[in-house]
Write a protein that holds these residues in place. Structure first.
Motif, PDB file in Angstrom:
ATOM      1  N   ARG A  93       0.834  -1.213   0.000  1.00 36.35           N
ATOM      2  CA  ARG A  93       0.000   0.000   0.000  1.00 36.35           C
ATOM      3  C   ARG A  93       0.866   1.259   0.000  1.00 36.35           C
ATOM      4  NH1 ARG A  93      -4.693  -1.596   4.337  1.00 36.35           N
ATOM      5  NH2 ARG A  93      -5.433  -3.436   3.236  1.00 36.35           N
ATOM      6  N   ILE A  94       1.969   1.215   0.736  1.00 29.70           N
ATOM      7  CA  ILE A  94       2.889   2.356   0.767  1.00 29.70           C
ATOM      8  C   ILE A  94       3.497   2.561  -0.615  1.00 29.70           C
ATOM      9  CG2 ILE A  94       5.097   3.178   1.695  1.00 29.70           C
ATOM     10  CD1 ILE A  94       4.263   1.799   4.373  1.00 29.70           C
ATOM     11  N   GLU A  95       3.910   1.480  -1.260  1.00 29.03           N
ATOM     12  CA  GLU A  95       4.459   1.587  -2.620  1.00 29.03           C
ATOM     13  C   GLU A  95       3.438   2.201  -3.571  1.00 29.03           C
ATOM     14  OE1 GLU A  95       5.669  -2.424  -3.441  1.00 29.03           O
ATOM     15  OE2 GLU A  95       7.579  -2.179  -2.398  1.00 29.03           O
ATOM     16  N   ALA A  96       2.182   1.789  -3.462  1.00 24.79           N
ATOM     17  CA  ALA A  96       1.124   2.354  -4.301  1.00 24.79           C
ATOM     18  C   ALA A  96       0.928   3.838  -3.994  1.00 24.79           C
ATOM     19  CB  ALA A  96      -0.178   1.582  -4.100  1.00 24.79           C
ATOM     20  N   PHE A  97       0.945   4.194  -2.720  1.00 18.14           N
ATOM     21  CA  PHE A  97       0.823   5.594  -2.309  1.00 18.14           C
ATOM     22  C   PHE A  97       1.937   6.443  -2.914  1.00 18.14           C
ATOM     23  CE2 PHE A  97       2.799   8.443   0.908  1.00 18.14           C
ATOM     24  CZ  PHE A  97       1.928   9.515   0.800  1.00 18.14           C
ATOM     25  N   LEU A  98       3.156   5.936  -2.889  1.00 15.34           N
ATOM     26  CA  LEU A  98       4.299   6.709  -3.375  1.00 15.34           C
ATOM     27  C   LEU A  98       4.233   6.965  -4.881  1.00 15.34           C
ATOM     28  CD1 LEU A  98       7.157   5.158  -1.226  1.00 15.34           C
ATOM     29  CD2 LEU A  98       5.983   7.350  -0.899  1.00 15.34           C
ATOM     30  N   THR A  99       3.521   6.131  -5.612  1.00 14.72           N
ATOM     31  CA  THR A  99       3.396   6.338  -7.052  1.00 14.72           C
ATOM     32  C   THR A  99       2.118   7.071  -7.437  1.00 14.72           C
ATOM     33  OG1 THR A  99       2.359   4.176  -7.378  1.00 14.72           O
ATOM     34  CG2 THR A  99       4.778   4.298  -7.586  1.00 14.72           C
ATOM     35  N   ASP A 100       1.255   7.341  -6.466  1.00 15.03           N
ATOM     36  CA  ASP A 100      -0.014   8.018  -6.707  1.00 15.03           C
ATOM     37  C   ASP A 100       0.188   9.532  -6.647  1.00 15.03           C
ATOM     38  OD1 ASP A 100      -2.603   8.973  -6.776  1.00 15.03           O
ATOM     39  OD2 ASP A 100      -3.198   8.071  -4.872  1.00 15.03           O
ATOM     40  N   ASP A 101      -0.011  10.212  -7.764  1.00 12.06           N
ATOM     41  CA  ASP A 101       0.177  11.664  -7.812  1.00 12.06           C
ATOM     42  C   ASP A 101      -0.939  12.439  -7.116  1.00 12.06           C
ATOM     43  OD1 ASP A 101       2.539  11.377  -9.211  1.00 12.06           O
ATOM     44  OD2 ASP A 101       1.552  11.519 -11.166  1.00 12.06           O
ATOM     45  N   GLU A 102      -2.023  11.776  -6.761  1.00  7.62           N
ATOM     46  CA  GLU A 102      -3.170  12.446  -6.155  1.00  7.62           C
ATOM     47  C   GLU A 102      -3.102  12.508  -4.629  1.00  7.62           C
ATOM     48  OE1 GLU A 102      -5.592  13.907  -8.051  1.00  7.62           O
ATOM     49  OE2 GLU A 102      -4.265  13.362  -9.705  1.00  7.62           O
ATOM     50  N   SER A 103      -2.205  11.731  -4.020  1.00  8.76           N
ATOM     51  CA  SER A 103      -2.161  11.637  -2.556  1.00  8.76           C
ATOM     52  C   SER A 103      -0.838  12.164  -2.020  1.00  8.76           C
ATOM     53  CB  SER A 103      -2.325  10.186  -2.103  1.00  8.76           C
ATOM     54  OG  SER A 103      -3.539   9.668  -2.578  1.00  8.76           O
ATOM     55  N   GLY A 104      -0.922  12.897  -0.918  1.00  5.05           N
ATOM     56  CA  GLY A 104       0.277  13.439  -0.313  1.00  5.05           C
ATOM     57  C   GLY A 104       0.582  12.885   1.067  1.00  5.05           C
ATOM     58  N   ILE A 105      -0.407  12.226   1.675  1.00  2.41           N
ATOM     59  CA  ILE A 105      -0.200  11.712   3.027  1.00  2.41           C
ATOM     60  C   ILE A 105      -0.832  10.325   3.142  1.00  2.41           C
ATOM     61  CG2 ILE A 105      -2.243  12.813   4.002  1.00  2.41           C
ATOM     62  CD1 ILE A 105      -0.490  13.385   6.512  1.00  2.41           C
ATOM     63  N   TYR A 106      -0.107   9.439   3.806  1.00  2.00           N
ATOM     64  CA  TYR A 106      -0.608   8.091   4.055  1.00  2.00           C
ATOM     65  C   TYR A 106      -0.555   7.867   5.566  1.00  2.00           C
ATOM     66  CZ  TYR A 106      -1.259   3.054   3.723  1.00  2.00           C
ATOM     67  OH  TYR A 106      -1.747   1.779   3.855  1.00  2.00           O
ATOM     68  N   GLU A 107      -1.695   7.611   6.164  1.00  2.00           N
ATOM     69  CA  GLU A 107      -1.780   7.414   7.608  1.00  2.00           C
ATOM     70  C   GLU A 107      -1.832   5.927   7.917  1.00  2.00           C
ATOM     71  OE1 GLU A 107      -4.745   9.727   9.681  1.00  2.00           O
ATOM     72  OE2 GLU A 107      -4.679  11.279   8.133  1.00  2.00           O
ATOM     73  N   ILE A 108      -1.016   5.552   8.907  1.00  2.00           N
ATOM     74  CA  ILE A 108      -1.017   4.171   9.403  1.00  2.00           C
ATOM     75  C   ILE A 108      -1.460   4.219  10.851  1.00  2.00           C
ATOM     76  CG2 ILE A 108       0.355   2.139   9.934  1.00  2.00           C
ATOM     77  CD1 ILE A 108       2.164   2.884   7.566  1.00  2.00           C
ATOM     78  N   HIS A 109      -2.559   3.555  11.134  1.00  2.00           N
ATOM     79  CA  HIS A 109      -3.075   3.481  12.496  1.00  2.00           C
ATOM     80  C   HIS A 109      -2.706   2.113  13.069  1.00  2.00           C
ATOM     81  CE1 HIS A 109      -5.612   7.102  12.124  1.00  2.00           C
ATOM     82  NE2 HIS A 109      -5.588   6.764  10.845  1.00  2.00           N
ATOM     83  N   GLY A 110      -2.336   2.114  14.331  1.00  2.00           N
ATOM     84  CA  GLY A 110      -1.946   0.838  14.915  1.00  2.00           C
ATOM     85  C   GLY A 110      -2.699   0.517  16.163  1.00  2.00           C
TER      86      GLY A 110
END
Length: 110
Positions: A93-110
């Motif tokens: 999911r992080i790899e997908a986020f890094l290639t997505d030009d539409e998203s700037g922040i990825y939140e991980i809840h634990g």
């Protein structure tokens, strides 16, 4: 994956995820104490994604947009090994986020 770990994330994370390129922010050469803005600027200039527990980076992104992208760990107080486990769990999911030009922040809840 090029990440710069905010100062509140242990450098030991590098040993737990050796196939990731993680730069501890304390390795940035600076004549004075690093601020969040200085880490932000370094990440932007050097094509890093910021890995942080700190809400301040989200606020910087609201003001300045991105890059850099942010991976925001919203886990509370957890061990370095737990952080590594979470990052590996969400690696695809992080790899997908890094290639997505539409998203700037990825939140991980634990």
């Amino acid at each position: 994956m090029r990440l710069i770990a905010d100062e509140n994330i242990s450098w030991r994370l590098i040993k737990l995820i050796p196939h990731w390129s993680i730069l501890p922010s304390n390795e940035i050469k600076c004549e004075r104490r690093l601020t969040d803005f200085m880490i932000w600027e370094y990440a932007k200039a050097n094509n890093y994604t910021v890995l942080t527990f700190d809400e301040d980076f989200s606020e910087l992104q609201n003001l300045l947009s991105y890059p850099p992208k942010i991976i925001w760990l919203r886990t509370g107080n957890v061990s370095t090994s737990e952080i590594a486990s979470l990052l590996l769990k969400y690696e695809k999911r992080i790899e997908a986020f890094l290639t997505d030009d539409e998203s700037g922040i990825y939140e991980i809840h634990g």
